[in-house]
Structure formats: structure tokens, C-alpha cells
Motif scaffolding. Structure first.
Motif, short mmCIF file in Angstrom:
data_model
loop_
_atom_site.label_atom_id
_atom_site.label_comp_id
_atom_site.label_asym_id
_atom_site.label_seq_id
_atom_site.Cartn_x
_atom_site.Cartn_y
_atom_site.Cartn_z
N ALA A 37 38.32 52.79 32.63
CA ALA A 37 39.32 53.19 33.63
C ALA A 37 38.72 53.23 35.02
O ALA A 37 39.40 52.95 36.01
CB ALA A 37 39.90 54.56 33.25
N ALA A 38 37.43 53.57 35.12
CA ALA A 38 36.78 53.66 36.43
C ALA A 38 36.66 52.31 37.11
O ALA A 38 36.79 52.20 38.33
CB ALA A 38 35.40 54.29 36.28
N VAL A 39 36.42 51.24 36.33
CA VAL A 39 36.17 49.93 36.95
C VAL A 39 37.39 49.01 36.93
O VAL A 39 37.39 47.98 37.61
CB VAL A 39 34.97 49.22 36.27
N LEU A 40 38.43 49.36 36.16
CA LEU A 40 39.58 48.46 36.07
C LEU A 40 40.25 48.18 37.41
O LEU A 40 40.82 47.09 37.58
CB LEU A 40 40.60 49.02 35.08
N PRO A 41 40.22 49.09 38.41
CA PRO A 41 40.83 48.73 39.69
C PRO A 41 40.18 47.52 40.37
O PRO A 41 40.84 46.85 41.17
CB PRO A 41 40.65 50.01 40.53
N VAL A 42 38.90 47.24 40.09
CA VAL A 42 38.23 46.11 40.76
C VAL A 42 37.91 44.96 39.82
O VAL A 42 37.65 43.84 40.28
CB VAL A 42 36.94 46.58 41.46
N VAL A 43 37.90 45.20 38.51
CA VAL A 43 37.52 44.14 37.57
C VAL A 43 38.43 42.91 37.66
O VAL A 43 37.94 41.78 37.67
CB VAL A 43 37.48 44.70 36.13
N PRO A 44 39.77 43.04 37.73
CA PRO A 44 40.60 41.83 37.82
C PRO A 44 40.24 40.95 39.01
O PRO A 44 40.21 39.72 38.91
CB PRO A 44 42.02 42.39 37.93
N HIS A 45 39.95 41.59 40.15
CA HIS A 45 39.58 40.83 41.34
C HIS A 45 38.24 40.13 41.12
O HIS A 45 38.06 38.96 41.51
CB HIS A 45 39.52 41.77 42.53
N ALA A 46 37.29 40.83 40.49
CA ALA A 46 35.99 40.22 40.22
C ALA A 46 36.13 39.01 39.31
O ALA A 46 35.50 37.96 39.54
CB ALA A 46 35.07 41.26 39.57
N VAL A 47 36.97 39.13 38.29
CA VAL A 47 37.17 38.02 37.36
C VAL A 47 37.79 36.82 38.07
O VAL A 47 37.39 35.67 37.84
CB VAL A 47 38.04 38.48 36.18
N GLU A 48 38.75 37.07 38.96
CA GLU A 48 39.37 35.96 39.67
C GLU A 48 38.39 35.29 40.62
O GLU A 48 38.39 34.07 40.77
CB GLU A 48 40.61 36.44 40.42
N LEU A 49 37.54 36.08 41.29
CA LEU A 49 36.54 35.49 42.16
C LEU A 49 35.56 34.61 41.37
O LEU A 49 35.19 33.52 41.81
CB LEU A 49 35.77 36.59 42.90
N LEU A 50 35.16 35.09 40.20
CA LEU A 50 34.27 34.29 39.36
C LEU A 50 34.95 33.01 38.90
O LEU A 50 34.29 31.98 38.70
CB LEU A 50 33.83 35.11 38.13
#
Length: 414
Positions: free
Chosen positions: A142-155
Motif C-alpha cells: 500500500a505504501a508504494v502503490l501510489p508510485v509503482v504504476p508510474h514506475a512500470v510505465e516509465l520502464l
């Protein structure tokens, strides 16, 4: 994120699950959270606490999924080797994600300091190590889900703002509100890049607006910086003062300015009247969050905005302002009793002294003295002389602004 746009996999590392002596509750928790966040969980696997097996599974899963989360094997036990296996295959580490998860865990238990989980990228996939307990999985993910989708899209090669992260120049949190109570905006932290050192994936002026523990808007340019900003925002909001921070990246650093903001002031308008409608429009322009309180459902119009039926539905706070736009509102004495016992900063009632005399005596009979009753502003508003609902609303709005700045109101040339 639209469901199905990003494939994710869950890898459980556990001798006990492999041997059938325990259920994979941690993997279940991770899958549920990922699905709720819009990921397509394409595969679940379980391996023993063996580094070679973990490495092999991670390479395989990372070749077909944008996100791979592991559960288990991150502690100090002799067979806890998930971090070692992960470091052996990732190409770039994302320390901000791991730091954010540990910081979240430490707010719950000091044992979180023993977690050695890491996060990083291999090819176009992001790998995140989660703890082995279901509770740890839920808190960390829950702590990292706010930024994980953006990280995945950048990758994956995407550029620009992620759909769930609005344009980086839109830092006001007004759109974060929806219902009257549960998703009111703020407090939030503005984060802005002011200096770039080296050649990191960030430009001066890149900005974010972060609600600690909530929504994230904008981007600094990469997942590592965004995760560091989310972690720092919680600390800065807690301290309550602006700060400069430096975030690090293998290709260079960025200096950012973090500025905390309190929640937008909330105005509660009792009774759905024409004065209330005009006052809502005016005070929303002033930055207030406005809620209409009306127990008579038939009086609520479609454009009255967020509404509640009673004070019990609200948690009254120090910064709240409450205005009664009908001196004959049902249960007015009971509501005023509750308000006088609350920390709200402003209570106002429309009506002449003749209109309010009856409930003033009622309040005195309930034990309230002169100091208590002086908290109630009535008659209400500045003396502008208007009689139409729009003019009355303007007079009340002017009074609210004057009270906010501790001024009496009046012509500046007199």
C-alpha cells in the motif's frame, strides 16, 4: 490504470508453503491488492528459500510481466536470501521504494528495521520485495502503490504523466476531493525541482503534489525520485515547515523544494436555501470546501454539491466554519449545543436578534454562559444593505473573510 493494461506476477518464497505446512496467505494478500490497483495478475508461483530457484523464477516472470512482487525471505534468518537473489538479476536498484516500505513499517513496529527487501528494474520489469507476513505485505505494498504504476510505465517506455498522476503543473489538490468527508483534500505537500546536478532524468520545474499516505500528482521524472519525494513529503508534512532536499540517482542528483500545506478550510452550510447556494459558489472561489447539511432530503437540489443529513456524519475540526442560513432549521438548538462543545472556529446564524432570542434562552437553560454564546455570530455578515439572496450571501462571505483575517470590515478610506 485501466484493468489489464499491466501484467503482474506474485512470487512467494517459502519453504513452508512448498512443503504444504502453511497456506500462502501473503501471496493472496499481494494478489488482492494488485488487482484492486488495476493490475492484471497473470501468474502466481511458489519457490523454496533457495537463491538459485528464486533467481530463475524472477528472470522468467520478469520476461513476461511489467511488475513482479515477491513475498518472504527478506529477514535475517539463515535461509532468507530473497534480497540477494533479487540483486543478482536487477540492472538498476530503486532504493526509494525500499526505503518507503521500511519507513511505513517502522511507523507500526520497530521490527520493520530488520527487513532487507530491495526493489529494482530488470529490462522493462520492476521487481519489489515484500515481507513474508500478510500484514507486512499489505502495509508495504500500500505504501508504494501510489508510485509503482508510474514506475512500470516509465520502464515500459512511456513518457509524460501517468493517467493516474495528473499533469505535473497541476499542483493544487482540489480535484482530490469527492465525497463530503472521506476524500477531502489535504493536507498536502508541493514538491518542485529547483536544481539539477549531472544528467538525471529530471528537469528544473518538474513538480509533484503529494497527499501523505494518499494521492500523488505529477512527477519528478523517474520512479526513484518520485518514491523519494513521497517518503520525504510525509516527513515534511509532519514537521510543518518547508525544506530543501537532495535526491540521488546514478546519473545525477536533483535538489527539490518541499512545501507543506494544511487542508483547505471547510464551510458547513446548514439548510439548503438560496442564500446557501450563492454562498457556496462564492466561498468555493475563496478556496473553501463546502458541505450542505440538510435533514430534509426533498430540499436538496442536484447542484447543491456534497451534502449530509446531520452533524453526526461529520468529524468537527478546529478550522471548520458553520453557517446557519435558516434560523428555523430543524433541531437548531441541538446543533448549536454540539457546535459550542466542539472546536470549530466560527459559528454564525442568519436572522435578527428577535429571531434568535428563543434559542439563546434555550442554550442558557442548557448551561451555556455569555462567553459561550459570544461564539455565535448573529445577526450575520457585514452591513452591505443588500436584501436579495445573492447580496445576503455576499455580506456573509465578506464577514467570513474578515473573521478569517481578524478584521472588523469596513471602508478603507474611513
Amino acid at each position: 490504470m485501466e484493468p489489464g493494461t499491466t501484467r503482474a506476477a506474485v512470487l512467494t518464497v517459502s519453504d513452508g508453503v512448498i512443503q504444504g505446512t502453511r497456506a500462502d496467505a501473503s501471496g493472496d494478500a499481494a494478489e488482492a491488492l494488485l488487482r484492486d490497483a488495476g493490475f492484471d495478475v497473470s501468474e502466481r508461483r511458489v519457490v523454496a528459500d533457495e537463491q538459485a530457484e528464486i533467481e530463475s523464477a524472477l528472470r522468467d516472470l520478469a520476461s513476461t510481466n511489467g511488475l513482479v512482487v515477491t513475498t518472504g525471505g527478506t529477514g535475517f534468518g539463515p535461509r532468507d536470501v530473497t534480497p540477494e537473489a533479487t540483486r543478482a538479476i536487477i540492472e538498476r536498484e530503486a532504493p526509494g521504494l525500499a526505503e518507503l516500505m521500511r519507513a511505513t513499517g517502522l511507523s507500526q513496529t520497530p521490527m520493520a528495521a530488520l527487513s532487507r527487501g530491495v526493489a529494482g528494474a530488470v529490462g522493462a520489469a520492476l521487481i519489489v520485495n515484500l515481507p513474508g507476513s500478510p500484514k507486512g505485505v499489505r502495509e508495504s505494498l500500500a505504501a508504494v502503490l501510489p508510485v509503482v504504476p508510474h514506475a512500470v510505465e516509465l520502464l515500459g517506455g512511456a513518457t509524460g504523466a501517468h493517467p493516474s498522476v495528473p499533469d505535473q503543473h497541476e499542483t493544487a489538490p482540489a480535484a482530490m476531493a469527492s465525497t463530503a468527508e472521506e476524500r477531502a483534500p489535504g493536507p498536502w505537500v508541493d514538491v518542485k525541482a529547483v536544481r539539477v546536478i549531472g544528467s538525471p532524468p529530471c528537469a528544473v520545474g518538474n513538480a509533484m503534489a503529494i497527499v501523505p499516505g494518499g494521492e500523488v500528482r505529477g512527477t519528478l521524472g523517474c520512479a526513484e525520485f518520485d518514491a523519494a519525494a513521497v517518503s520525504a513529503a510525509a516527513e515534511v508534512q509532519s514537521a510543518g515547515t518547508p525544506e530543501m532536499r537532495t535526491f540521488h540517482h546514478p546519473e545525477g542528483d536533483v535538489e527539490v523544494y518541499l512545501e507543506p500545506h494544511g487542508a483547505s478550510p471547510r464551510l458547513i452550510l446548514v439548510s439548503a436555501t438560496d442564500v446557501a447556494r450563492s454562498l457556496r459558489v462564492e466561498m468555493e472561489r475563496q478556496g473553501r470546501r463546502v458541505i450542505v447539511l440538510e435533514p430534509r432530503a426533498e430540499r436538496i437540489a442536484p447542484d447543491d454539491g456534497p451534502s449530509v443529513r446531520s452533524l453526526e456524519e461529520l468529524t468537527l475540526e478546529h478550522g471548520d466554519e458553520v453557517v446557519f442560513t435558516d434560523h428555523d432549521a430543524p433541531g437548531i438548538a441541538d446543533m448549536l449545543t454540539a457546535l459550542l462543545r466542539s472546536p470549530v472556529r466560527f459559528i454564525g446564524v442568519m436572522g435578527s436578534r428577535r429571531h434568535v432570542a428563543h434559542y439563546v434562552e434555550d442554550l442558557r437553560s442548557r448551561g451555556f454562559g455569555d462567553d459561550d454564546l459570544r461564539r455565535i455570530r448573529s445577526p450575520l455578515g457585514l452591513d452591505l444593505g443588500g436584501r436579495r439572496p445573492e447580496e445576503i450571501a455576499l455580506a456573509i462571505a465578506a464577514g467570513l473573510v474578515a473573521a478569517d483575517h481578524d478584521r472588523e470590515g469596513g471602508w478603507l478610506d474611513r
